[in-house]
Design a protein around this motif. Structure first.
Motif, PDB file in Angstrom:
ATOM      1  N   PHE A 100       0.824  -1.399  -0.657  1.00  0.00           N
ATOM      2  CA  PHE A 100      -0.272  -0.268   0.484  1.00  0.00           C
ATOM      3  C   PHE A 100       0.661   1.164  -0.046  1.00  0.00           C
ATOM      4  CE2 PHE A 100       1.035  -0.615   4.488  1.00  0.00           C
ATOM      5  CZ  PHE A 100       0.812   0.148   4.961  1.00  0.00           C
ATOM      6  N   TYR A 101       0.728   2.529  -0.058  1.00  0.00           N
ATOM      7  CA  TYR A 101       0.989   3.293  -0.393  1.00  0.00           C
ATOM      8  C   TYR A 101       0.521   4.818   1.011  1.00  0.00           C
ATOM      9  CZ  TYR A 101       2.016   8.484  -1.812  1.00  0.00           C
ATOM     10  OH  TYR A 101       2.514   9.722  -2.324  1.00  0.00           O
ATOM     11  N   ALA A 102       0.964   5.787   0.877  1.00  0.00           N
ATOM     12  CA  ALA A 102       0.533   6.404   1.527  1.00  0.00           C
ATOM     13  C   ALA A 102       1.412   8.128   2.040  1.00  0.00           C
ATOM     14  CB  ALA A 102       0.791   6.148   3.552  1.00  0.00           C
ATOM     15  N   THR A 103       0.648   8.830   2.655  1.00  0.00           N
ATOM     16  CA  THR A 103       1.405  10.524   2.363  1.00  0.00           C
ATOM     17  C   THR A 103       1.351  10.455   3.603  1.00  0.00           C
ATOM     18  OG1 THR A 103       0.880  11.107   0.845  1.00  0.00           O
ATOM     19  CG2 THR A 103       1.173  12.676   1.790  1.00  0.00           C
ATOM     20  N   ARG A 104       2.113  11.041   4.893  1.00  0.00           N
ATOM     21  CA  ARG A 104       2.434  11.640   5.915  1.00  0.00           C
ATOM     22  C   ARG A 104       3.033  12.751   5.559  1.00  0.00           C
ATOM     23  NH1 ARG A 104       4.970   7.745  10.894  1.00  0.00           N
ATOM     24  NH2 ARG A 104       6.875   8.373   9.503  1.00  0.00           N
ATOM     25  N   SER A 128      -4.536   7.951   3.929  1.00  0.00           N
ATOM     26  CA  SER A 128      -4.118   6.790   2.899  1.00  0.00           C
ATOM     27  C   SER A 128      -5.018   6.211   3.013  1.00  0.00           C
ATOM     28  CB  SER A 128      -3.435   5.536   3.826  1.00  0.00           C
ATOM     29  OG  SER A 128      -3.622   4.498   3.066  1.00  0.00           O
ATOM     30  N   ASN A 129      -6.012   5.585   0.924  1.00  0.00           N
ATOM     31  CA  ASN A 129      -6.935   4.956   1.257  1.00  0.00           C
ATOM     32  C   ASN A 129      -7.862   6.286   1.383  1.00  0.00           C
ATOM     33  OD1 ASN A 129      -5.918   2.735   0.377  1.00  0.00           O
ATOM     34  ND2 ASN A 129      -6.454   2.091   2.778  1.00  0.00           N
ATOM     35  N   SER A 130      -7.470   7.337   0.798  1.00  0.00           N
ATOM     36  CA  SER A 130      -8.334   8.505   0.501  1.00  0.00           C
ATOM     37  C   SER A 130      -8.775   9.034   1.847  1.00  0.00           C
ATOM     38  CB  SER A 130      -9.605   8.756  -0.629  1.00  0.00           C
ATOM     39  OG  SER A 130      -8.468   8.279  -1.992  1.00  0.00           O
ATOM     40  N   LYS A 131      -7.967   8.058   3.212  1.00  0.00           N
ATOM     41  CA  LYS A 131      -8.650   8.898   3.988  1.00  0.00           C
ATOM     42  C   LYS A 131      -7.385   9.722   4.974  1.00  0.00           C
ATOM     43  CE  LYS A 131     -12.509   6.183   4.781  1.00  0.00           C
ATOM     44  NZ  LYS A 131     -12.487   4.271   5.422  1.00  0.00           N
ATOM     45  N   MET A 132      -7.487  10.898   6.003  1.00  0.00           N
ATOM     46  CA  MET A 132      -6.592  11.450   6.332  1.00  0.00           C
ATOM     47  C   MET A 132      -6.868  10.468   7.914  1.00  0.00           C
ATOM     48  SD  MET A 132      -4.028  13.591   6.572  1.00  0.00           S
ATOM     49  CE  MET A 132      -4.088  15.222   5.008  1.00  0.00           C
ATOM     50  N   LYS A 133      -6.161  10.912   8.193  1.00  0.00           N
ATOM     51  CA  LYS A 133      -5.800  10.071   9.678  1.00  0.00           C
ATOM     52  C   LYS A 133      -4.631  10.638  10.787  1.00  0.00           C
ATOM     53  CE  LYS A 133      -8.866   5.814   9.028  1.00  0.00           C
ATOM     54  NZ  LYS A 133      -9.245   3.882   9.395  1.00  0.00           N
ATOM     55  N   PHE A 134      -5.164  11.124  11.746  1.00  0.00           N
ATOM     56  CA  PHE A 134      -4.355  10.892  12.799  1.00  0.00           C
ATOM     57  C   PHE A 134      -3.210   9.414  13.451  1.00  0.00           C
ATOM     58  CE2 PHE A 134      -2.488   9.649  17.165  1.00  0.00           C
ATOM     59  CZ  PHE A 134      -1.825  11.305  17.719  1.00  0.00           C
ATOM     60  N   ASN A 135      -1.325   9.820  12.761  1.00  0.00           N
ATOM     61  CA  ASN A 135      -1.412   9.115  12.716  1.00  0.00           C
ATOM     62  C   ASN A 135      -0.124   8.444  13.885  1.00  0.00           C
ATOM     63  OD1 ASN A 135       2.217   8.254  11.635  1.00  0.00           O
ATOM     64  ND2 ASN A 135       0.528   7.391  10.829  1.00  0.00           N
ATOM     65  N   GLN A 136       0.275   9.621  14.879  1.00  0.00           N
ATOM     66  CA  GLN A 136       1.453  10.071  16.098  1.00  0.00           C
ATOM     67  C   GLN A 136       1.750  10.865  16.635  1.00  0.00           C
ATOM     68  OE1 GLN A 136       5.323   8.235  15.779  1.00  0.00           O
ATOM     69  NE2 GLN A 136       4.927   7.135  14.204  1.00  0.00           N
TER      70      GLN A 136
END
Length: 223
Positions: A134-138, A166-174
């Motif tokens: 998978f691919y993600a932008t942080r 990731s997967n068109s969803k922006m989420k809190f990472n850390q």
């Protein structure tokens, strides 16, 4: 401050309460007035409180210093991360990463200083036995207050906040709270000791001890 402190890709519930990070950084300065830098750092992160490896990384890039306040860099990195914290699990997943950052800092000649860094990462995770590729932008923002009572000692307090798309969803990472002591050992050489509290969710936080050795090199004879 070198920021040599980054995320593994395990499920939150798997995170051990503590671990250790060890790193080496060798920035190489070049060009007129050393306005350019070849960034190099490598790191090793333990599998909990043990000597077993959980992650190994190498990061490189090119940095340009516009003036004493502003600089920017871009590069790539390789991360090899154990797919879980189970000691019997010997599979490591590979992450190929591109990164770009902009850094601002106040007058370095003053005892109290403020540093700000915005970093963008493109993360390409290869497939493993437990997950698909998978691919993600942080997006990462780090702010730090620096106290430098002498030319050989710095105390730093920093906060770094991360969101991931990731997967068109922006989420809190850390989020990381970092306290560091930086000691200049001799010319262009320093040792950094850090404590990091890393928060990912209400059920996942870690206490991390990090040690970073840095040796700066100037190919114009300035080292």
């Amino acid at each position: 401050m070198i920021a040599a402190f980054f995320v593994s890709v395990n499920l939150f519930a798997q995170d051990p309460p503590a671990e250790m990070w060890v790193g080496v950084a060798v920035p190489v300065h070049f060009g007129k007035n050393d306005h350019w830098q070849w960034h190099n750092d490598a790191g090793y992160r333990t599998n909990g409180v043990s000597v077993l490896p959980h992650q190994a990384l190498y990061r490189t890039g090119i940095r340009h210093f516009f003036n004493q306040h502003w600089n920017a860099a871009a590069g790539g990195a390789l991360f090899f991360t154990r797919v879980s914290y189970k000691k019997e699990d010997n599979e490591f997943g590979q992450e190929n990463r591109l990164w770009q950052e902009v850094v601002h800092q106040t007058d370095q000649q003053k005892t109290w200083r403020v540093q700000s860094r915005f970093r963008l990462e493109q993360r390409f995770f290869e497939a493993t036995e437990v997950r698909a590729a998978f691919y993600a932008t942080r997006f990462r923002y780090r702010s730090a207050l620096v106290y430098a009572p002498t030319g050989k000692l710095q105390v730093q307090l920093a906060d770094e906040y991360m969101q991931q798309l990731s997967n068109s969803k922006m989420k809190f990472n850390q989020n990381r709270i970092i306290g560091s002591l930086v000691c200049a050992m001799k010319k262009q050489t320093q040792l950094q000791f850090s404590y990091i509290w890393q928060y990912r969710s209400a059920s996942s936080s870690q206490n991390i001890v990090a040690i970073i050795f840095q040796k700066s090199i100037g190919i114009n004879g300035n080292n």
